[in-house]
Structure formats: structure tokens, C-alpha cells
Design a protein around this motif. Structure first.
Motif, short mmCIF file in Angstrom:
data_model
loop_
_atom_site.label_atom_id
_atom_site.label_comp_id
_atom_site.label_asym_id
_atom_site.label_seq_id
_atom_site.Cartn_x
_atom_site.Cartn_y
_atom_site.Cartn_z
N LEU D 40 -10.25 29.20 6.21
CA LEU D 40 -9.08 28.54 6.78
C LEU D 40 -7.77 29.04 6.18
N VAL D 41 -7.90 29.77 5.08
CA VAL D 41 -6.71 30.20 4.33
C VAL D 41 -6.59 31.72 4.42
N PRO D 42 -5.58 32.22 5.09
CA PRO D 42 -5.45 33.67 5.28
C PRO D 42 -4.89 34.36 4.03
N ALA D 43 -5.23 35.63 3.87
CA ALA D 43 -4.59 36.44 2.84
C ALA D 43 -3.10 36.49 3.14
N PRO D 44 -2.26 36.55 2.14
CA PRO D 44 -2.55 36.82 0.72
C PRO D 44 -2.84 35.57 -0.09
N PHE D 45 -2.99 34.44 0.59
CA PHE D 45 -3.24 33.21 -0.15
C PHE D 45 -4.72 33.13 -0.54
N VAL D 46 -4.98 32.56 -1.69
CA VAL D 46 -6.33 32.49 -2.22
C VAL D 46 -6.70 31.02 -2.45
N THR D 47 -7.77 30.61 -1.82
CA THR D 47 -8.21 29.23 -2.00
C THR D 47 -8.45 28.95 -3.47
N ASP D 48 -8.01 27.78 -3.90
CA ASP D 48 -8.14 27.42 -5.32
C ASP D 48 -9.49 26.71 -5.56
N ASP D 49 -9.43 25.50 -6.05
CA ASP D 49 -10.66 24.82 -6.49
C ASP D 49 -11.24 23.89 -5.43
N GLY D 50 -10.72 23.94 -4.21
CA GLY D 50 -11.26 23.08 -3.16
C GLY D 50 -10.48 21.80 -2.98
N LEU D 51 -9.46 21.57 -3.80
CA LEU D 51 -8.65 20.37 -3.63
C LEU D 51 -7.88 20.46 -2.31
N CYS D 52 -7.91 19.37 -1.56
CA CYS D 52 -7.24 19.31 -0.26
C CYS D 52 -6.56 17.96 -0.11
N MET D 53 -5.68 17.89 0.87
CA MET D 53 -5.17 16.59 1.27
C MET D 53 -5.15 16.53 2.79
N ALA D 54 -5.27 15.32 3.31
CA ALA D 54 -5.12 15.09 4.75
C ALA D 54 -4.17 13.91 4.90
N TYR D 55 -3.38 13.93 5.94
CA TYR D 55 -2.49 12.78 6.14
C TYR D 55 -2.19 12.58 7.62
N VAL D 56 -1.75 11.40 7.91
CA VAL D 56 -1.03 11.12 9.15
C VAL D 56 0.30 10.51 8.72
N CYS D 57 1.35 10.81 9.46
CA CYS D 57 2.65 10.25 9.11
C CYS D 57 3.53 10.12 10.34
#
Lengths: 249, 249, 249, 249
Positions: D40-57
Motif C-alpha cells: 500500500l506504500v509506494p517507493a520511496p516511502f518504506v513501511t515502518d513497524d506496521g503502526l497505522c491509524m484509521a479515522y472518520v472526521c
């Protein structure tokens, strides 16, 4: 059993009441033309002096039967409403009759019709909301402007605007008295039962806060005659509706 | 005078009938579980053998009172509908009762409820449409697939799919008999009039064309029990509804 | 990988093309004021003689990459569109530039913008549809009227009406030449890449059928100057778009 | 001149920035599966430790260029948003990348895409709102539940729920660092300019208030792998976005 859409129950369009409301209003008070207003107010109600109000609001509503829907089904607890109300009398007692209330959800449409409101479905209602943390917005204060509109089908049914002049109190808002309505369910063929009864909405627990008073203006496709704006207001309000009672002639 | 939303008239949500319909259907015939279906079919109707149908359709509808709306207010003449119907009997005469019909417009919602349909408002109904001039599409033929779904609130209420096997004729479509319904308008307080009457929808001028027969499948949140698909069909249909008549016990 | 919304792919808002279209049009041809139209047509395109067209249509669209969506995701294959096009020239070659096209779905909005159309999202587009089996409707014939409108935000952006006078043929429809557009993607900060290129839409497979010719009228909030209606038409059309090509000055 | 939909201006879909935001959030922090998140994360970004957030606002947004729209065009200042963000790194600096943000208006969709957000249009986002004057509701307190969902096409893309345990402070909210994004505008034919650049969103004026902390849960069709909920929160937030800046490899 699966509930009929109009018979309050957990699988109906309408939950079992009483129903509780918390609303943020933008309102304009105005005078319409009595000759025009008479065509909007059915007997036995009698148009009064032409005093009217128009508003747009966002309502958070829960039923006694299901307050947990606020979290599990927020779509069943939020709607927008736009309306025009006309001061009228029943047996000499003044009140307000709303020729039309536009709402944005099925359940507010059907619940209202059942209780005696002449509700219609809006395609869209939009209204000013401020946010205290938005760096580009100021707090409400004299000079602040609020607006709202309702669209249905090919165009606007109502739009209004209020410019705040000062902080106010609930007693600064014009008082109309009780809310009158018509419960109607006509027959569509021979021997069918009809309902056609004037009612008073059973409203309680009313409270108002955060009142700001100013000037206002509005446009509506409802035929109220020439509009003379009197004042505008922004406020919050809460109340409970438990149904309606028949008004006997 | 301004018409009440439920009292047919030029300023009501409902125009004066009879009302004429032309519809494009994607239908799936299936067997549900009788024990489940019984909870969807109110007395005096009696669930039959579990035969059911589900469909999505687009309907073009005009009233006798205002066929010119087809041009001046097309939004008052087009809607989508999704429904599940259950074969049932009244005094031994088989018919179809629709526990729920989801529709996409206010006027089809309120008109239907007045006539005795248990209509609900859909947020969205979408269904396959072919177009003869689209260079990427083929004409309808064996193997063609059609689908549709209805969304309300947080999710789907109905989705279905049909795969065409052969051209058919109107007589290939399962016949259910008349359409039954319930006209209900409960009281919301003491001394209020109630309506609670089983009806038969007054339907005439029925015609069907462009029938294609095949297999089908469906999912619905309506509690019909285990679904055994029987067949699917795509067709066009027209009819007139003039109201409903009370069924006397 | 998850596709970016603008990068065609199976998880993008845009499927991989070419994209095929089948559409039902209600169109009005008119003359606007050249001085006004010039402000709607960006360089290097040059407003021609003021000839314009406006239309509303319903489009069934599938991509080469996923024609099966017609059944599995009909919401990805149907949209409505309303637009105003202005006859213009590029290096002496006449064509049509659409200052704005309002569409009802995300995917048609983004796909169009990528290809060079100045698309905007409509809240609602509604247009006349006839149905051959509706007992209250007649077949299309001289005297038949068609209408449509587009609503966005507080009101209408376009409404039009056509009265049919006679059956026609594709050659009766005014011809504009190729469709011109602008691909733009401005920077939002230093050192960002910008796109700003005039294009010609790559259109093929054009076919037209079911042409009816008559008179028309329209209203639009687009500032086209005084409108002189020339004619109206109702027809079906199909075509393929494979992308766009840069027009070099 | 009429502005192109993507070129900020008074007749564009996007007003000229900077853009100011005030938002009410319901958020769930969770751990996804790194193997899934990488897709889900394109280069050049590198997925970290799996921490995520989801929200509605719900967001109230105004542009520097037109704060008066808050009253004259409230529909241009209010939208709902639902999103899933993934902790990632760029050159060792942690931040958050949102594979998808669903929004309810055209202008937030296009403005976001221009700035580098992978926005998509939602059909509907609904979320809990309390109202202090509703007689049937309590003030926010331990035990209060909040929920929200986003529907697009045939079903939900995200739903979440938070149960409040205690009042909190801004520092109780997990910190991710800057917001990363991708500005993309692919070619659709030979010789067309393309944009494909990783960016950091230029965010300032951040402030947070009314923080409540608790537990949470969510469902999403985004393929994040197995979800391990960590905590939930309800809060208000404000900030300013002035655009984005290219991240150079």
C-alpha cells in the motif's frame, strides 16, 4: 415480524418514541403576506398577523428505544432540516404551522409525517458551521455571517442568511406557541380508511442556548408573498417529541 | 392551497393518479425458507410454498395528471427500485407480498406507502445497462451477465446477478397473481385515527417484452432463510396502478 | 500495489483504457457571444464564430481492461453528463472545446481530467427518458418534448429543453471537428513538476443513431453571453477514447 | 478567464490556498501486517513497524482566498473524510502515508490529489455526533461510544468504533511525524508531460483539543492484513496546509 415502514419498531423506518432532538439553528423571522399565507395554512388553523420564521438546522436525534444508534448507526441519528413556519391560531390559541419542512433522511421524513408535520425530502441542505480550531476562522461575534440553503429537484426551495449583531438570550427569540400540524392519510380506493386530523405536536423538555441575534434575509419558492425580514438568530436548541394529539373542533 | 405531502395534487409529493409505469427489470426467482418468510408476511396474508422473487429495476413513471413532467421535471419521472416479493395467499387466492421495496425518490416512496407498498428509501440502486452503440459492449445474448445492487445506510440490502441462457417470452416468467399490500398509518397519541388494512394493488394495462431467461443468484439482508435460486430473467414491463382496494376478511 | 487514484489500474479510480462509450443525448445548438466565449476558451485555442452546443446525456461506459464491470459493478459503468462546448480553432483547424463538463461519478471526473476535459462533479443530472411499455407515454414523434438539468451546490448549472420536429439523420447534426482540451496539473510548491498542455482527445469508432431534430432552448450559469438557440436534437451515440495527444504550437 | 478545475482560482474546483482546517475526529490506532502494508506504500516511502491509524472526521475548511464562503457557500466549506494511514520512513525520517482518503466533496477530492493525497470520493460518510441539548443524550464521558463508516459503491470501505475510557491530552495521541504523499499525473499519450513525485504535505498551525482516549476497533476493505487494535481516540484538531514540497531522493 418485520415492521411496516410507518409503524414504529426496530425494523421500521421509525423507531419507537419519544424522540429526543438537539439542533443547531440559523433562523430568520419575517413577515409574509397574509393573503398568500392563508393558502399555505389549512383549516382549522387560521393565519395570524403574517409573522413567519424560516430556518435551516442540523439535528442530532435519538429515540428512547435506541440511544445506542448514536454510535452503531450514526446515519440514523443525524439529519438536516429546512422549514418555513407561519404563525396561526386554533380556537384563539396562537401557534406555528409549518406548510413544509424539508429533511435529508427517510426516517425524519416518515416520522414527521406520522406526527403531523408536512415533511418533504430535500436533496441537500447545507449551512454554515464554524470550528474553534480552524486557523482561518474567527469565533462567533458581532459581524459574523451565517447562511444556509436547501435544494430539491431542479433548484433551491429555501436560502437564508443571518448577520450577527450581539449575544442574546432565549427570551430574545420570538415565541409562537405550540406547533400545529395535520395528520393525513387519504384513501386510494373505495371503502378505505382515511386520516385527516389537525394535531398539536407533543413537545417537552425544551431548552435553548448559545443565542446570537442579528439581521436576516431569505428567499423561498414557497408562496409566502412579499417578504419583510424582521430579524435573524443563531442558536442551539433541544427538545423531546412524544407524538401528537388530535385537536377537536 | 398547498397540498399535504401524502394527498395527491400538483404541490404534493404525489401527483394524482392513475400512475403509469415502464420498467426494465433484472429479476431472480428463488425459494426461501417458509419459517423465515412467515415473519415477513403479515396477516391476513399466508406465506405459500416459499417461492419468492427479487429484482432491481429502473422505472419511468408518469401520472395521468401530469405526463408533461417527463420533459419539465424528469426527476419526477425516473427512479430505481429493488425489492423482494413472497408468494402468499389471501382467502386461498395466491398473490405476491413485498415485505420491502427500496426506492430512490421521495415521490415513489410516499406514493407507494399510500397505496400499500412497504417502501423504504434507498441511498443508491445500480444495475446493468447495455447500450447498442457502445463499441466495447455486445448485444444481449446467451452468456450475457446482468447485475444490480441496493445500498442503504451502512451497506447492501440486496444484490443479485443473472446470466442469460436464451430468449424467452412473457409466459416464461413465473406468475404470482395480484400484488398484496398493507396500508398502515398508526396513531401517535390518544384518540387519533389509525389505518391498518390489507389491500390489493389495482394494477392494469400489464405488458411485458424483451424477455431473456437464465440463471440467477442473490444476497439480501432481508431474513428470507436459506436461498435456493431457481432462475433469473431480464425483461421490460409496463403497467398502470390506480390505487388499491381493501381486502375484507 | 494499490494504484494511485489518477494512475489507471484495477484499484485506481480510473481503469486502463481505451474507454468505450454509449450515450443518449439531448442537445441544443446555439450561438453565444464571442466576447464572452473568449473568456471560456484558453489559448492556444481561438473562439470561432460563437457556435456552441449544450447537452445532457446518460453514458454507459466500459474500459477495455474490464468490460465485466457492466455486471459486477454497474456503478462503475453508468454516469450522467452535462456540458457546454464552444466551437474554436487550433492552427486554423476547427474543433470543440468544453469549458466545463459536469459528471455524476468520481471515475468519469478523474478520467476526464486526466485526458484533458475540464470536468466538474455534478450533484445531480436528470433528463427525459421514454419507455415503450409505459401506458401513459407515447413514442418519440414530432411534438415530443425532452428536457434535462444539472444541479451543483446551491443551484442549476445548466437546463435545456428540446421539442422534436422530425426524424433526422446523423448528418443533420452540426459538426464541430475534433475535441480539444487542456491537461493541467499545477505545482503546489517549489520545484514541483507542472503539466500545462493543450491536447486533442483521441476519439474513434464514432457512430450515431436514432436522430430526431427540432428546436431547443437552454439556460446556463456559464457566462456564454446572450444565447441564440439554433436547433435541438435527441440521438444516441457511441465512440471510443484512447487518451489524448499533445498539440504542439 | 474560467479556471481549469485543478488550477486554484475563484472559478476552479479548488480555491487558492493556504487552506485552513478544523476537524472532529474519531480515530483508531492499530497494527497491520507489514507484508500487506508494503503493497500500500509506494517507493520511496518504506513501511515502518506496521503502526497505522484509521479515522472518520468532519472537516470545516476555508481558504485564505475566500473565508466568506463559510456563509455564502457552506457546501464549499464542509466535508467528511475517512482514511487509513500507515507509518513509514523517508530517508530514515518517520511520517505517515495515507494509501487512501475517502472524501465527500469534489473540491476536497481534487485539492487533495493536487497536494499529493491519494483521495477518492465517498458516497457517504457518517459518524457519531453528540449534542449537549439533546434530552436523550449524555455528555462525553468514560463508557461513551463513538462510531463511523464510509460507503463507496456497493459497500463499506471503512467502519470503526471507539469506546471512551478517560479524558486525555494531545500528547496521548500517537505521533507519526510529517504527512507524506505522491503527486501523480500520468501521460495518456505520446509526448505528454507526466508528474510522479513524492512529496511532504506542508502543514502548519497544528492544534488539538478535547481529547478523549479509549479502545477501538475497525474493519476496512483496504488490504492491511490482520488488524491488531491498539487504542481509540476522539478529539478536535485544526491546521493549515499550504501545499506540498518535493522530496528529493
Amino acid at each position: 415480524m418485520l415492521d411496516h415502514p410507518l409503524v414504529p419498531g426496530s425494523t421500521s423506518a421509525i423507531e419507537r418514541g419519544p424522540w429526543h432532538y438537539g439542533a443547531d439553528y440559523i433562523s430568520v423571522y419575517f413577515r409574509g403576506e397574509v393573503a398568500s399565507l392563508k393558502r399555505l395554512v389549512p383549516a382549522p388553523f387560521v393565519t395570524d398577523d403574517g409573522l413567519c420564521m424560516a430556518y435551516v438546522c442540523e439535528i442530532i436525534s435519538v429515540a428512547d428505544a435506541g440511544p445506542e444508534l448514536i454510535a452503531s448507526r450514526p446515519d440514523r441519528t443525524i439529519y438536516q432540516e429546512a422549514a418555513v413556519g407561519v404563525k396561526c391560531r386554533f380556537k384563539g390559541r396562537t401557534g406555528i404551522f409549518f406548510p413544509v419542512m424539508w429533511v435529508t433522511t427517510e426516517w425524519s421524513l416518515l416520522r414527521g409525517i406520522l406526527n403531523g408535520y408536512q415533511k418533504r425530502l430535500a436533496d441537500r441542505i447545507s449551512m454554515t458551521k464554524l470550528h474553534p480550531l480552524n486557523p482561518g476562522l474567527k469565533e462567533i461575534a458581532p459581524g459574523a455571517r451565517f447562511g444556509g440553503f436547501c435544494v430539491k429537484g431542479p433548484g433551491q426551495t429555501l436560502s437564508l442568511e443571518v448577520t450577527i449583531e450581539k449575544a442574546g438570550s432565549p427570551s430574545d427569540l420570538p415565541s409562537f406557541g405550540p406547533t400545529y400540524g395535520m395528520r393525513r392519510f387519504p384513501s386510494t380506493g373505495d371503502a378505505e380508511t382515511e386520516v385527516n386530523e389537525p394535531v398539536e405536536i407533543l413537545k417537552s423538555n425544551s431548552r435553548v442556548s448559545d443565542v446570537w441575534i442579528g439581521s436576516g434575509s431569505l428567499k423561498t419558492k414557497l408562496k409566502v408573498g412579499k417578504i419583510t425580514p424582521l430579524s435573524g438568530a443563531v442558536y442551539r436548541s433541544g427538545f423531546t417529541i412524544s407524538g401528537s394529539k388530535v385537536l377537536k373542533a
